[in-house]
Design a protein around this motif. Sequence first.
Motif, short mmCIF file in Angstrom:
data_model
loop_
_atom_site.label_atom_id
_atom_site.label_comp_id
_atom_site.label_asym_id
_atom_site.label_seq_id
_atom_site.Cartn_x
_atom_site.Cartn_y
_atom_site.Cartn_z
N ARG A 109 0.86 -1.17 0.00
CA ARG A 109 0.00 0.00 0.00
C ARG A 109 0.90 1.23 0.00
O ARG A 109 1.86 1.30 0.77
CB ARG A 109 -0.92 0.02 1.22
N ILE A 110 0.57 2.20 -0.85
CA ILE A 110 1.42 3.37 -1.02
C ILE A 110 0.71 4.61 -0.49
O ILE A 110 -0.47 4.84 -0.79
CB ILE A 110 1.79 3.56 -2.50
N ALA A 111 1.42 5.41 0.27
CA ALA A 111 0.84 6.64 0.82
C ALA A 111 0.42 7.58 -0.29
O ALA A 111 1.10 7.71 -1.31
CB ALA A 111 1.85 7.32 1.74
N GLN A 112 -0.73 8.25 -0.09
CA GLN A 112 -1.22 9.28 -0.99
C GLN A 112 -1.60 10.51 -0.16
O GLN A 112 -2.77 10.79 0.08
CB GLN A 112 -2.43 8.78 -1.77
N PRO A 113 -0.62 11.25 0.32
CA PRO A 113 -0.94 12.46 1.10
C PRO A 113 -1.67 13.49 0.24
O PRO A 113 -1.31 13.71 -0.91
CB PRO A 113 0.44 12.97 1.53
N ARG A 114 -2.70 14.09 0.81
CA ARG A 114 -3.47 15.16 0.16
C ARG A 114 -3.74 16.23 1.21
O ARG A 114 -4.10 15.94 2.34
CB ARG A 114 -4.81 14.65 -0.38
N GLY A 115 -3.58 17.49 0.82
CA GLY A 115 -3.74 18.59 1.76
C GLY A 115 -5.16 18.68 2.31
O GLY A 115 -6.13 18.54 1.57
N LYS A 116 -5.26 18.94 3.59
CA LYS A 116 -6.54 19.08 4.28
C LYS A 116 -6.51 20.42 5.01
O LYS A 116 -5.93 20.55 6.08
CB LYS A 116 -6.73 17.92 5.26
N GLY A 117 -7.13 21.42 4.42
CA GLY A 117 -7.10 22.77 4.97
C GLY A 117 -6.89 23.77 3.87
O GLY A 117 -6.78 23.44 2.69
#
Length: 541
Positions: free
Chosen positions: A77-85
Amino acid sequence: MHKQAYDYIIIGAGSAGCVMADRLSQSGEHSVLLLEAGGQDRNIWIHVPLGYGRTFFNRTVNWMFETEPQGGLNGRRIAQPRGKGLGGSSSINGLLYVRGQREDYDGWRDLGNRGWGYDDVLPMFKRSEDQQRGSDPWHGTGGPLPVTDLPEKHPIAEAFIAAGVKAGIPHNPDFNGERQEGIGPFQATAKRGLRFSTAKAFLRRALKRPNLDLLTHAQVTKILFDGIRASGVAFVHDGKPMQVAAHREIILSAGAIQSPHILQLSGIGPGGLLRQFGVPVVKELPGVGENMQDHIQARFILETKKKITLNDDMANPLRQIRMGLSYLFQRKGPLGWWAGIAGAFIKTRPELDRPDVQFHLYPFSTDRKDRPVLHPFSAFTLTVCQLRPYSRGYVRMKSADPLVPPAISPNYLGDPRDAEVLAAGMQVARKVIATEPLAGIIRSEKEPGPGVSSDDELLAFLRAKAMSVYHPIGTCRMGHDADAVVDDELKVHGVFGLRVIDASIMPTLISGNTNAPSIMIGEMGAELVLRDATLRNSKAA
């Protein structure tokens, strides 16, 4: 307190959404509501360029999505960071300002998307930009978005550029100018040592206008329809279900993961998928959530002979103090660095008409786990990224509950050609690594290591270690065929009053980092919306 209805409702205060909020509210003629599921951008690490190392793994400012197990990457499983804010991913990304290649946009146009060729989008890039080096045929000044050079040179970056030139890569001081091919420094969206997200560049000034309202901590649960016209938005604000109506249009700018998810929750998407979860079908569009593309990278970890890396700065208390003081009083030093202080765009085969691989140089190294820790030895990282992957994946709802994240599968290395390009790029990178003056800095290649050289060994390394560059796009593809989601005016096919304006509309992945193109899409989208408003007003008159 928000009103019951607005002319325009924008879902998502990210890279494109903040641009939309600014441009649509600029004249004062239109009432605009901006809904953001995250909070304000008050976290100090958002504004410190090197702070992305912290925000990438902070759930208060990052959705921290994760892919489904990827068959091409040994089931990882690969991280998918997405901005929150506020600012979305422009508040947590690596800051690099890279537009891509002329051929990327001409390719969109040639797929039938009128008005999206390079000559069409270049004015939109220039309109946003405040280029430190001044204006020229490719750059603009006076825009809200600073684009600047790193204020100081780094010995590893200087050696890397010199070695690349000696190895046959042309020097290129401007990857966004007349040509992209070459080796040189990256520019970034920063000014005086501070990050300039789209919240800071565009939204901050727009919030001074009385016709723009902002609601944070407002998670959209669905778009409401009157027949096939988008009429409003349902959302949860501070735990309370709410609704608001749109007189003119709803603009979905939630990004390549959440925009298709919100469409699916709202009844727009593959009919079988919607019915599986009991979602009433408003418009069957099989392409919603399909066509996902993302950049993937291989990393060289290179141990240095001298203590000249961030690993060394962070391991020494005195150097940490010096680093902090340098940033506090001069806005210089490692805290002001962005993700990739130098790079290159190269062809893996001489017969290619344009670069197919990108290098990023980082003056530190880490294992890149969920909580990455810098290596205890002196080292830097050189990454190899395939620019135009062949693999295609998807984003699909897993539940009718809007709080359940969707299934995310970029299908990394699903097409064997992707591994071939990456392996070829690694061979070019090794040629640069072995060339002076860079070779003289390096003690050893820690990863993948000198024992990894054959095609099979490189493929095994890629499957075990390759990671995302965090550039998901394409899940609400622009086009005019049966699988397209929006047309070239970014209007959702088959319904009225709804557009998608963010990276999800890209038909194909651009050849570089995706934040600058996402901002351009916001500029282009605003132009299209305002053009329709002018036409509507002229007809009414």
